[in-house]
Design an enzyme around this catalytic site. Sequence first.
Site, mmCIF file in Angstrom:
data_model
loop_
_atom_site.group_PDB
_atom_site.id
_atom_site.type_symbol
_atom_site.label_atom_id
_atom_site.label_comp_id
_atom_site.label_asym_id
_atom_site.label_seq_id
_atom_site.Cartn_x
_atom_site.Cartn_y
_atom_site.Cartn_z
ATOM 1 N N ASP A 389 0.815 -1.225 0.000
ATOM 2 C CA ASP A 389 0.000 0.000 0.000
ATOM 3 C C ASP A 389 0.848 1.275 0.000
ATOM 4 O O ASP A 389 0.481 2.261 -0.649
ATOM 5 C CB ASP A 389 -0.902 0.040 1.246
ATOM 6 C CG ASP A 389 -1.907 -1.092 1.251
ATOM 7 O OD1 ASP A 389 -2.167 -1.660 0.177
ATOM 8 O OD2 ASP A 389 -2.427 -1.413 2.335
HETATM 9 P P1 NAP Z 1 0.810 -3.959 3.087
HETATM 10 O O1 NAP Z 1 0.211 -2.982 2.150
HETATM 11 O O2 NAP Z 1 -0.046 -4.585 4.108
HETATM 12 O O3 NAP Z 1 1.488 -5.074 2.155
HETATM 13 C C1 NAP Z 1 2.311 -6.044 2.679
HETATM 14 C C2 NAP Z 1 2.637 -7.012 1.564
HETATM 15 O O4 NAP Z 1 3.592 -7.928 2.105
HETATM 16 C C3 NAP Z 1 1.447 -7.822 1.089
HETATM 17 O O5 NAP Z 1 0.979 -7.362 -0.158
HETATM 18 C C4 NAP Z 1 1.972 -9.266 1.043
HETATM 19 O O6 NAP Z 1 1.845 -9.766 -0.285
HETATM 20 C C5 NAP Z 1 3.436 -9.135 1.406
HETATM 21 N N1 NAP Z 1 3.897 -10.213 2.276
HETATM 22 C C6 NAP Z 1 3.275 -10.751 3.340
HETATM 23 N N2 NAP Z 1 4.005 -11.731 3.860
HETATM 24 C C7 NAP Z 1 5.127 -11.818 3.115
HETATM 25 C C8 NAP Z 1 6.274 -12.639 3.150
HETATM 26 N N3 NAP Z 1 6.430 -13.606 4.076
HETATM 27 N N4 NAP Z 1 7.234 -12.447 2.224
HETATM 28 C C9 NAP Z 1 7.090 -11.501 1.270
HETATM 29 N N5 NAP Z 1 6.033 -10.691 1.187
HETATM 30 C C10 NAP Z 1 5.051 -10.844 2.098
HETATM 31 O O7 NAP Z 1 2.051 -3.344 3.880
HETATM 32 P P2 NAP Z 1 2.699 -1.910 3.852
HETATM 33 O O8 NAP Z 1 3.048 -1.506 2.458
HETATM 34 O O9 NAP Z 1 3.773 -1.957 4.888
HETATM 35 O O10 NAP Z 1 1.523 -0.945 4.300
HETATM 36 C C11 NAP Z 1 1.002 -0.929 5.616
HETATM 37 C C12 NAP Z 1 -0.518 -0.884 5.599
HETATM 38 O O11 NAP Z 1 -1.011 -0.917 6.956
HETATM 39 C C13 NAP Z 1 -1.056 0.399 4.974
HETATM 40 O O12 NAP Z 1 -2.281 0.146 4.345
HETATM 41 C C14 NAP Z 1 -1.267 1.283 6.196
HETATM 42 O O13 NAP Z 1 -2.209 2.321 5.990
HETATM 43 C C15 NAP Z 1 -1.799 0.255 7.182
HETATM 44 N N6 NAP Z 1 -1.649 0.807 8.536
HETATM 45 C C16 NAP Z 1 -0.431 0.845 9.109
HETATM 46 C C17 NAP Z 1 -0.295 1.471 10.340
HETATM 47 C C18 NAP Z 1 1.030 1.630 11.006
HETATM 48 O O14 NAP Z 1 1.063 2.237 12.070
HETATM 49 N N7 NAP Z 1 2.122 1.124 10.452
HETATM 50 C C19 NAP Z 1 -1.402 2.001 10.976
HETATM 51 C C20 NAP Z 1 -2.640 1.931 10.338
HETATM 52 C C21 NAP Z 1 -2.745 1.316 9.119
HETATM 53 P P3 NAP Z 1 1.814 -11.365 -0.539
HETATM 54 O O15 NAP Z 1 0.701 -11.898 0.262
HETATM 55 O O16 NAP Z 1 1.621 -11.469 -2.013
HETATM 56 O O17 NAP Z 1 3.142 -11.900 -0.118
#
Ligand code: NAP
Length: 465
Positions: A389
């Site tokens: 994301d």
């Molecule tokens: P993300 O959008 O959740 O994407 C993580 C990706 O990691 C997934 O598409 C997944 O694809 C891949 N993945 C999972 N396990 C894996 C593995 N073992 N090896 C390789 N890839 C793997 O993560 P992000 O880009 O870090 O974004 C964070 C999200 O959380 C955002 O939407 C954000 O708004 C939300 N959020 C975060 C917080 C915070 O405080 N950090 C707070 C509120 C909301 P596959 O399944 O294809 O592997």
Amino acid sequence: MNLPEFHWIEVIYLAATALFILSLMWMSAPSTARRGVWAGEIGMALAIGGTLFERGIIDYEWIAIALVLGAIIGVPLGMVQMTAVPQRTALSHAFGACCVTLVGTAEFYLRSPAVPKFMMSVLATEVILGGLTFTGSLVAAGKLQELSFIPQRPVTYKGQNVVNLAMLAVAIGLGVTLVLNPAHSILFLVMVGIALIFGVMLIIPIGGADMPTVISLLNSYAGLSAAAMGFVLNSKLLIVAGALDGSSGFILSVIMCKAMNRSFTNVLFGAFGQVQASRAAAQEARTVRSASPEEAAGILAAASKVVVVPGYGMAVAQAQHKVRELFDNLTKKGIEVTFGIHPVAGRMPGHMNVLLAEADIPYDRLKEMDDVNSELPQTDVALIIGANDVTNPAARTDPGSPIYGMPILDVDKARTVMVIKRSMNPGFAGIDNPLYYFDKTLMLFGDAKGFVGDIVRELSGNSSH
Ligand code: NAP
């Protein structure tokens, strides 16, 4: 020795208060964060120790039992995986809020029917905030833990906001009635009951993707209810600690909302994360280019500037130590490697910083989003490891996207983009990422730890490049 005992306790409390403030200050930078944790722990030990010298305590037996029980439950709770920290934090808020509600209820029935107006209004605030935080935090923890009996998707129905606001209004109305006539002691229990139900109703319309923000907000409510308890128990320390907790939780929620370009109302009432059937159906089958570890290693070795973007997948795979090996290997070859850290990458604020620090990656290699974005157009390779994301260009280009307006890492501006993830599955927001279909993008399908390890092996065997 003429000083009364009371003064010593005040001095201990003052030291604890100062340590709590220093702790928050030190925790705001990675280089001083460990000191911040120590300061917080020593402050809490002083606060508990000081309380044990209170003259009002006549029997230590129950306190000893509670301390032992608390330690037995608390130690394993602290040993959870890093990715489970948000739900663990939610559980801590639930326990704290439960305690605040029980103390508030006990204090009411100890004082009833002669409860002064100010005290009654503080007690009502304490138990309403405590009650809704208790059940709300339990639901939030359950959603994040993906418990099968708690739906992850927002649960919504027509008129939901009206029903919720009406419940809150009734609870507040009962509080006002009790302030005017505290003798209606049964109303107190009804008020607590409504607050408990309201906590559940408040959280069920919120999707899993917004849970970390909500947990931070619940943190704020828990702090405010503890501050109210401080007034009831006449404890200045509790008032200060509660206020610090309340305000820091609130500030953190604001930071998270800003990083996602969302408003509080949108997080609380927006039902973000609903299945977008029409959009999903509209996705036509598109092709992506994939590459092997060998090809990826070749491209990296030929680069002079690489930006690594870690995300939730790196955390799940525990790939940070392999990433460190990759960093060492590339830096030895004279390649400039920096890390682009998005404020909401992973599942809690600072998630990536903690993991990379654990793997001893130098702090000065970690760059914040705005700094790294200005460098990306001059970058040869943007290597995305388990992030999704936070790199989605739809946030910039597609006004219909649920994440439109969220600031992202502009990885698509690098000359080559490589994405390590296991499949084409979406990230937390549940939406497709157009980045994967760009001509300059190479998909490296596999587990983050395994794939990075394979690249390192290729690079090591290829060190003469
Ligand atoms: P993300 O959008 O959740 O994407 C993580 C990706 O990691 C997934 O598409 C997944 O694809 C891949 N993945 C999972 N396990 C894996 C593995 N073992 N090896 C390789 N890839 C793997 O993560 P992000 O880009 O870090 O974004 C964070 C999200 O959380 C955002 O939407 C954000 O708004 C939300 N959020 C975060 C917080 C915070 O405080 N950090 C707070 C509120 C909301 P596959 O399944 O294809 O592997």
